[in-house]
Design an enzyme around this catalytic site. Structure first.
Site, PDB file in Angstrom:
ATOM      1  N   TYR A 246      -8.323   4.754  -4.460  1.00  0.00           N
ATOM      2  CA  TYR A 246      -6.960   4.450  -4.042  1.00  0.00           C
ATOM      3  C   TYR A 246      -6.035   4.613  -5.237  1.00  0.00           C
ATOM      4  CZ  TYR A 246      -6.834  -0.201  -6.272  1.00  0.00           C
ATOM      5  OH  TYR A 246      -6.830  -1.232  -7.177  1.00  0.00           O
ATOM      6  N   CYS A 247      -4.730   4.578  -4.975  1.00  0.00           N
ATOM      7  CA  CYS A 247      -3.717   4.647  -6.039  1.00  0.00           C
ATOM      8  C   CYS A 247      -2.463   3.967  -5.508  1.00  0.00           C
ATOM      9  CB  CYS A 247      -3.464   6.099  -6.465  1.00  0.00           C
ATOM     10  SG  CYS A 247      -2.923   7.170  -5.116  1.00  0.00           S
ATOM     11  N   GLY A 248      -1.290   4.534  -5.787  1.00  0.00           N
ATOM     12  CA  GLY A 248      -0.061   3.942  -5.271  1.00  0.00           C
ATOM     13  C   GLY A 248       0.213   4.304  -3.832  1.00  0.00           C
ATOM     14  N   SER A 274      -3.258   2.910   0.425  1.00  0.00           N
ATOM     15  CA  SER A 274      -3.300   2.503  -0.976  1.00  0.00           C
ATOM     16  C   SER A 274      -2.395   1.291  -1.243  1.00  0.00           C
ATOM     17  CB  SER A 274      -2.977   3.693  -1.878  1.00  0.00           C
ATOM     18  OG  SER A 274      -4.094   4.559  -1.980  1.00  0.00           O
ATOM     19  N   LEU A 275      -1.833   1.194  -2.447  1.00  0.00           N
ATOM     20  CA  LEU A 275      -1.058   0.000  -2.792  1.00  0.00           C
ATOM     21  C   LEU A 275       0.218  -0.143  -1.978  1.00  0.00           C
ATOM     22  CD1 LEU A 275      -1.437  -0.188  -6.671  1.00  0.00           C
ATOM     23  CD2 LEU A 275      -2.373  -1.768  -4.968  1.00  0.00           C
TER      24      LEU A 275
END
Length: 291
Positions: A246-248, A274-275
């Site tokens: 995952y990431c932003g 993700s975030l």
């Protein structure tokens, strides 16, 4: 129909550009910096595709409104099955096509579209190793303007199980499901030191592997498979456990999913929201600091 390797080289592409079953897609999107108090914002790469040049015959893939769901609450959300089929049909992609994707950055956008097609079971999809940067640096031919092509009628294969939901991630965080979370954000962003996020930090229990560490700085290609494996093994055992990237917003982390595919590790999921999705609910926990 055999699946293809997740990466192809610029040399391979140069030898196969004229093949009837090969379709090349430019998936570039740029982030324009903030100016005069305005927020930084994403910009379609279509204008650059036309004016600065693209690989001959390449078609522009719109990740804003065609290969994402424009009606979803979060940017660049995975499209629905019908949206994917319509977007692929518009670009002349058939179920039998070998789709080669690149972008003009670090190939995170190319990896994102690779993952979207893969998540719906398209068997022949690859990323051009090094992307347009490597291709252009080698002095290979470019084309300008729009490339003509004929539309197709894309029929969806069977979806593949590559998508992690928020509930899947929450189950891992709370110990109801085994798995390892790997965040592909830069170290400062992972630790919560980058301003701009409404809720900074990372999902509890995550390991950090900044996506730029997967790349050869000299030519923008992915590192050799043995080096990629070592990078991931420093964060998780790679012994059959489910690895969730995952990431932003699910874009940079797709490069992590691509790297895992390159080393042949199949027990992987990509957290699409993700975030952006995780932090929208303030009851979901976050951690601040290094991994």
């Amino acid at each position: 129909m055999p699946k293809t390797f997740p990466l192809v080289s610029t040399q391979w592409l140069g030898e196969h550009l004229g093949d009837d079953d090969v379709i090349v897609l430019d998936a570039s999107i740029y982030l324009d910096p903030a100016r005069d108090g305005a927020l930084a914002e994403f910009r379609s790469g279509l204008d650059d595709y036309e004016r600065r040049g693209h690989i001959p015959g390449a078609r522009f893939a719109d990740l804003f409104t065609q290969f994402s769901d424009p009606g979803a609450p979060f940017p660049f959300t995975r499209p629905t099955a019908s949206q994917l089929a319509a977007a692929a049909s518009r670009l002349g992609i058939a179920r039998t096509s070998h789709v080669i994707i690149y972008d003009d950055l670090t190939n995170q956008w190319a990896a994102r579209l690779w993952w979207v097609l893969r998540s719906y079971g398209h068997p022949r999809v690859s990323v051009l190793d090094g992307g347009l940067r490597k291709y252009r640096a080698e002095g290979r031919p470019l084309e300008f303007g729009l490339s003509p092509y004929v539309k197709a009628n894309y029929t969806l294969p069977l979806p593949a199980g590559t998508v992690a939901t928020t509930n899947d991630v929450l189950d891992i965080v709370e110990g109801r499901r085994p798995g390892r979370l790997i965040c592909l954000l830069q170290k400062d962003d992972f630790s919560g030191r980058v301003p701009g996020r409404s809720r900074p930090g990372h999902i509890p229990g995550s390991a950090n592997l900044p996506f730029v560490e997967l790349l050869n700085e000299a030519d923008n290609s992915l590192r050799p498979a043995v080096e990629l494996r070592d990078l991931f093994k420093a964060r998780t055992a790679l012994a059959g456990e489910v690895v969730v990237t995952y990431c932003g917003g699910g874009v940079a982390s797709a490069l992590g999913a691509l790297a895992l595919a390159v080393i042949g590790y199949d027990a992987t999921l990509e957290y699409d929201g993700s975030l952006a999705e995780w932090t929208a609910d303030h009851s979901r926990p976050l951690e601040i600091g290094e991994a």
